[in-house]
Design a protein around this motif. Structure first.
Motif, PDB file in Angstrom:
ATOM      1  N   UNK A  54     -42.679 -43.672 -60.252  1.00  0.00           N
ATOM      2  CA  UNK A  54     -41.726 -43.211 -60.688  1.00  0.00           C
ATOM      3  C   UNK A  54     -40.869 -43.178 -62.402  1.00  0.00           C
ATOM      4  N   UNK A  55     -40.995 -42.862 -63.186  1.00  0.00           N
ATOM      5  CA  UNK A  55     -41.066 -42.795 -64.461  1.00  0.00           C
ATOM      6  C   UNK A  55     -40.435 -41.375 -65.167  1.00  0.00           C
ATOM      7  N   UNK A  68     -40.757 -37.044 -71.222  1.00  0.00           N
ATOM      8  CA  UNK A  68     -41.514 -37.058 -70.207  1.00  0.00           C
ATOM      9  C   UNK A  68     -40.766 -37.354 -69.239  1.00  0.00           C
ATOM     10  N   UNK A  69     -41.906 -36.690 -67.948  1.00  0.00           N
ATOM     11  CA  UNK A  69     -42.253 -38.091 -66.414  1.00  0.00           C
ATOM     12  C   UNK A  69     -42.877 -37.863 -65.924  1.00  0.00           C
ATOM     13  N   UNK A  70     -43.095 -39.095 -64.698  1.00  0.00           N
ATOM     14  CA  UNK A  70     -44.577 -39.102 -64.403  1.00  0.00           C
ATOM     15  C   UNK A  70     -44.622 -39.385 -63.099  1.00  0.00           C
ATOM     16  N   UNK A  71     -45.242 -39.680 -62.469  1.00  0.00           N
ATOM     17  CA  UNK A  71     -45.236 -40.109 -61.023  1.00  0.00           C
ATOM     18  C   UNK A  71     -46.873 -40.878 -60.669  1.00  0.00           C
ATOM     19  N   UNK A  81     -49.772 -43.854 -63.951  1.00  0.00           N
ATOM     20  CA  UNK A  81     -49.194 -42.846 -63.826  1.00  0.00           C
ATOM     21  C   UNK A  81     -49.210 -41.680 -64.952  1.00  0.00           C
ATOM     22  N   UNK A  82     -49.459 -40.648 -63.888  1.00  0.00           N
ATOM     23  CA  UNK A  82     -49.460 -39.740 -65.149  1.00  0.00           C
ATOM     24  C   UNK A  82     -48.759 -38.870 -65.379  1.00  0.00           C
TER      25      UNK A  82
END
Length: 129
Positions: A54-55, A68-71, A81-82
Protein backbone atom coordinates in the motif's frame (compact mmCIF):
# COMPACT_ATOMS: atom_id res chain seq x y z
CA UNK A 1 17.98 -42.63 3.18
CA UNK A 2 16.91 -43.50 6.71
CA UNK A 3 14.00 -41.95 8.56
CA UNK A 4 16.47 -40.15 10.78
CA UNK A 5 18.14 -38.58 7.73
CA UNK A 6 14.77 -37.57 6.28
CA UNK A 7 13.81 -35.91 9.55
CA UNK A 8 17.14 -34.08 9.73
CA UNK A 9 16.79 -32.88 6.12
CA UNK A 10 13.23 -31.66 6.71
CA UNK A 11 14.27 -29.84 9.88
CA UNK A 12 17.21 -28.23 8.07
CA UNK A 13 14.95 -26.97 5.27
CA UNK A 14 12.40 -25.55 7.72
CA UNK A 15 15.05 -23.76 9.80
CA UNK A 16 16.75 -22.40 6.67
CA UNK A 17 13.47 -21.12 5.25
CA UNK A 18 12.50 -19.48 8.54
CA UNK A 19 15.93 -17.84 8.94
CA UNK A 20 15.83 -16.52 5.37
CA UNK A 21 12.35 -15.04 5.81
CA UNK A 22 13.42 -13.29 9.01
CA UNK A 23 16.17 -11.38 7.16
CA UNK A 24 13.69 -9.57 4.92
CA UNK A 25 14.05 -5.80 5.22
CA UNK A 26 10.86 -3.98 6.12
CA UNK A 27 9.70 -1.16 3.85
CA UNK A 28 6.96 -0.09 6.26
CA UNK A 29 7.20 3.54 7.23
CA UNK A 30 7.70 7.11 6.12
CA UNK A 31 9.90 7.84 3.13
CA UNK A 32 11.14 11.15 1.72
CA UNK A 33 10.75 11.84 -1.98
CA UNK A 34 14.31 12.14 -3.33
CA UNK A 35 13.41 13.78 -6.64
CA UNK A 36 14.41 17.29 -7.70
CA UNK A 37 11.95 20.14 -7.74
CA UNK A 38 9.43 18.82 -5.23
CA UNK A 39 8.79 20.23 -1.77
CA UNK A 40 7.24 18.78 1.39
CA UNK A 41 7.27 15.40 -0.29
CA UNK A 42 6.61 12.27 1.74
CA UNK A 43 5.49 8.75 0.97
CA UNK A 44 4.17 6.04 3.22
CA UNK A 45 4.74 2.40 2.31
CA UNK A 46 3.07 -0.51 4.06
CA UNK A 47 3.56 -4.19 3.27
CA UNK A 48 0.78 -6.60 4.19
CA UNK A 49 1.29 -10.27 5.11
CA UNK A 50 0.47 -11.38 1.57
CA UNK A 51 3.25 -9.12 0.16
CA UNK A 52 0.68 -6.60 -1.01
CA UNK A 53 2.06 -3.04 -0.97
CA UNK A 54 0.00 0.00 0.00
CA UNK A 55 1.44 3.38 -1.04
CA UNK A 56 0.43 7.00 -0.41
CA UNK A 57 2.40 9.99 -1.68
CA UNK A 58 2.05 13.72 -1.02
CA UNK A 59 4.15 16.47 -2.60
CA UNK A 60 4.07 20.12 -3.57
CA UNK A 61 5.26 21.43 -6.94
CA UNK A 62 5.46 25.19 -7.41
CA UNK A 63 3.00 25.62 -4.53
CA UNK A 64 0.48 23.13 -5.94
CA UNK A 65 -0.55 20.04 -3.97
CA UNK A 66 -0.41 16.53 -5.42
CA UNK A 67 -1.63 13.29 -3.84
CA UNK A 68 -1.51 9.76 -5.24
CA UNK A 69 -2.06 6.33 -3.79
CA UNK A 70 -1.44 2.85 -5.05
CA UNK A 71 -1.54 -0.87 -4.51
CA UNK A 72 0.93 -3.47 -5.72
CA UNK A 73 3.17 -6.37 -4.76
CA UNK A 74 6.63 -7.07 -3.42
CA UNK A 75 8.82 -9.74 -4.97
CA UNK A 76 12.10 -9.97 -3.05
CA UNK A 77 13.55 -6.46 -3.01
CA UNK A 78 11.46 -5.26 -5.96
CA UNK A 79 8.14 -3.56 -5.42
CA UNK A 80 5.76 -2.60 -8.18
CA UNK A 81 2.43 -0.87 -7.84
CA UNK A 82 -0.10 1.13 -9.81
CA UNK A 83 -1.08 4.60 -8.67
CA UNK A 84 -4.13 6.77 -9.05
CA UNK A 85 -3.96 10.50 -8.47
CA UNK A 86 -6.52 11.88 -6.02
CA UNK A 87 -5.33 15.51 -5.99
CA UNK A 88 -4.04 16.45 -9.41
CA UNK A 89 -1.76 19.21 -10.66
CA UNK A 90 -3.11 20.52 -13.95
CA UNK A 91 -1.37 18.86 -16.89
CA UNK A 92 0.04 16.02 -14.81
CA UNK A 93 -0.91 12.39 -15.26
CA UNK A 94 -3.75 10.79 -13.32
CA UNK A 95 -2.52 7.17 -13.30
CA UNK A 96 0.77 5.36 -13.47
CA UNK A 97 3.06 2.55 -12.44
CA UNK A 98 6.14 2.56 -10.20
CA UNK A 99 8.75 -0.21 -10.10
CA UNK A 100 11.30 0.25 -7.31
CA UNK A 101 14.21 -1.76 -5.93
CA UNK A 102 15.09 -1.66 -2.23
CA UNK A 103 18.77 -1.05 -1.49
CA UNK A 104 20.72 -3.68 0.47
CA UNK A 105 20.76 -1.45 3.57
CA UNK A 106 17.00 -0.84 3.31
CA UNK A 107 17.38 2.93 3.23
CA UNK A 108 16.54 3.77 -0.39
CA UNK A 109 14.01 2.75 -3.02
CA UNK A 110 15.03 3.58 -6.59
CA UNK A 111 13.43 2.76 -9.88
CA UNK A 112 11.19 4.01 -12.64
CA UNK A 113 7.73 5.40 -13.19
CA UNK A 114 5.50 5.43 -16.23
CA UNK A 115 2.19 7.25 -16.56
CA UNK A 116 -0.95 7.54 -18.65
CA UNK A 117 0.53 10.48 -20.57
CA UNK A 118 3.21 8.17 -21.99
CA UNK A 119 5.93 9.67 -19.82
CA UNK A 120 8.52 7.71 -17.89
CA UNK A 121 11.60 8.41 -15.83
CA UNK A 122 13.48 7.76 -12.63
CA UNK A 123 12.01 7.98 -9.15
CA UNK A 124 13.61 7.57 -5.73
CA UNK A 125 12.73 7.63 -2.04
CA UNK A 126 14.88 7.73 1.14
CA UNK A 127 13.64 6.13 4.36
CA UNK A 128 12.92 8.59 7.15
CA UNK A 129 11.58 6.17 9.81
Amino acid sequence: MTSKNHLFLLLFILVSTFAFSQNKISIDGVWEDDNSGVKNAVAIFSEQEDHQILFTHYLEWNGQKFVESGIGLRDGNTISYTVKVTTQIEGWATEGTHVLVLSEDGQTLKGTYSDNKNRHGEIAFKKVR
